[in-house]
Design an enzyme around this catalytic site. Structure first.
Site, PDB file in Angstrom:
ATOM      1  N   LYS A 161       0.836  -1.208   0.000  1.00  0.00           N
ATOM      2  CA  LYS A 161       0.000   0.000   0.000  1.00  0.00           C
ATOM      3  C   LYS A 161       0.872   1.260   0.000  1.00  0.00           C
ATOM      4  CE  LYS A 161      -3.681  -2.495   2.330  1.00  0.00           C
ATOM      5  NZ  LYS A 161      -4.416  -2.794   3.559  1.00  0.00           N
ATOM      6  N   GLN A 209      -5.602  -2.052   9.816  1.00  0.00           N
ATOM      7  CA  GLN A 209      -5.209  -3.300   9.167  1.00  0.00           C
ATOM      8  C   GLN A 209      -5.718  -4.498   9.978  1.00  0.00           C
ATOM      9  OE1 GLN A 209      -3.372  -3.086   6.179  1.00  0.00           O
ATOM     10  NE2 GLN A 209      -3.827  -5.250   6.004  1.00  0.00           N
ATOM     11  N   ASP A 236     -11.606   1.432   3.367  1.00  0.00           N
ATOM     12  CA  ASP A 236     -11.742  -0.019   3.154  1.00  0.00           C
ATOM     13  C   ASP A 236     -13.176  -0.379   2.765  1.00  0.00           C
ATOM     14  OD1 ASP A 236      -9.333  -1.394   3.310  1.00  0.00           O
ATOM     15  OD2 ASP A 236      -9.335  -1.448   5.502  1.00  0.00           O
TER      16      ASP A 236
END
Ligand code: NAP
Length: 271
Positions: A50, A92, A113
Site C-alpha cells: 500500500k 489493518q 476499506d
C-alpha cells in the site's frame, strides 16, 4: 485450451496513472492513515504494498504501528483524532482480540476499506459511497479486460463480508445472475460447472479443480495462500487448461485491491 491471463498488474497500473493525474490536478495530496496493531507478518507485507502504491499515486500515507498491548480506549482515541486530521483511515486486519469495536469509530466518509455498515448499506441500496476494495477491484478488472459480467451466469465461492457478499451485490448491479456458494452448499461442483464467470474466494488451495470448471469460463481466483511451494490461489493449476480466461496469483486480484484503495483515498479527499 490454455486460459488467457487477466493481468491485474497491468490494469492496476493504468488505474494508478489515472489517479496520479487526478491528484496532480487537485494540487494537494490525499492523506491516508494506516493503523497496524501488533506484528502480523502478512499485514506488514500488505502495508508495504500500500505504501508503494501511495507513493506512485501521490497519496501521503502515514503508518501508525502500535503495540499489541494497546487498550481499546487508546486505539479509539487515535481513530477519533485521525477522523479529523486524515482523508482516509485503514485499520489493518486482523486485530488482536477485544479491539474490533475500534473499527466502528472510523467515520464513514474516512472508511476507505468500505467496511463500515453505513457504506455497506449504501452499496446494497445502490447509492454512492466508499466500496470494499477487493470486490470493487474485481468488477473494474472484469470491465477493463473485456470480460463484462452483464448477462453472465456468475458463481461466487465464498460469502465473507469483505469479498463474497459485497461482490454478490456488485455483480447483481452489473447485471450478472449470481449464485453464492459456501461450506453449506450441497454440491459445489454442480454450481461451479454452470458458471460463465466463476469467482473463487474460499481461502483454501485447490478448492476448485479442473473438472469443476465450465470450459471457456472466466475464472477470478481471489485466494492468497502461503504454502511451502510459495503463494498460490484457490484454483488448482489444471484450471488454466479448462478456463477461457484466468487471473494469476500473484498478479491478479491483489494489485487491483491496492489500486481501488488508492481510488477510495482520492475519492475521500474530493468529498
Ligand atoms: P473467509 O472470511 O475465510 O471466507 C471464506 C469463504 O469461503 C467462507 O464463506 C467459506 O464458507 C467459503 N469456503 C471455504 N471453503 C469452502 C469450500 N470448500 N467450499 C465452499 N465454500 C468454502 O475469507 P475471505 O476473507 O473472503 O478471503 C478469501 C480468500 O481471498 C483468502 O485466501 C484471502 O487471503 C483472499 N483475499 C485476497 C485479497 C486480495 O486482494 N487478493 C483480498 C481479500 C481476501 P462459510 O461461510 O460457510 O465458512
Amino acid at each position: 485450451m490454455s486460459a488467457a491471463i487477466i493481468d491485474g498488474r497491468a490494469v492496476a497500473a493504468a488505474i494508478e496513472s489515472e489517479l496520479q493525474a487526478r491528484v496532480a490536478r487537485l494540487g494537494s495530496a490525499p492523506l491516508l492513515a494506516v493503523v497496524q496493531v501488533g506484528n502480523d507478518p502478512a499485514s506488514t507485507s500488505y502495508i508495504r504494498a500500500k505504501s508503494r502504491a501511495a507513493e506512485r499515486v501521490g497519496v501521503e500515507l502515514t503508518h501508525h504501528h502500535l503495540s499489541a498491548n494497546i487498550l481499546l480506549g487508546e486505539l479509539e482515541a487515535l481513530v477519533e483524532q485521525l477522523n479529523s486530521s486524515e482523508h482516509g483511515i485503514i485499520i489493518q486486519l486482523p486485530l488482536p482480540d477485544g479491539l474490533e469495536p475500534a473499527l466502528a469509530r472510523i467515520a464513514p466518509a474516512r472508511d476507505v476499506d468500505g467496511f463500515h455498515p453505513e457504506n455497506l448499506g449504501k452499496l446494497l441500496r445502490g447509492e454512492p459511497g466508499l466500496r470494499p476494495c477487493t470486490p470493487a477491484g474485481i468488477i473494474e478488472l472484469l470491465e477493463r479486460s473485456g470480460h463484462s459480467p452483464a448477462g453472465k451466469n456468475a458463481v461466487i465461492v465464498g460469502r465473507s463480508n469483505i469479498v463474497g457478499k459485497p461482490l454478490a451485490v456488485m455483480l447483481t448491479q452489473a447485471n450478472a445472475t449470481v449464485t453464492v456458494c459456501h461450506t453449506g452448499t450441497a454440491d459445489l461442483a454442480h454450481h461451479t460447472r454452470q458458471a460463465e464467470l466463476l469467482v473463487v474466494a474460499a481461502g483454501r488451495p485447490d478448492t476448485v479443480t479442473p473438472e469443476m470448471v465450465r470450459p471457456g469460463a472466466t475464472v477470478i481466483d481471489v485466494g492468497v495462500n502461503r504454502t511451502e511451494g510459495g503463494l498460490v490461489g484457490d484454483c488448482a493449476p489444471g484450471v488454466a487448461e479448462v478456463a477461457g480466461a484466468l487471473t494469476p496469483v500473484p498478479g491478479g486480484v491483489g494489485p487491483m485491491t491496492v489500486a481501488m484503495l488508492m481510488a477510495n483515498a482520492v475519492a475521500a479527499q474530493a468529498d
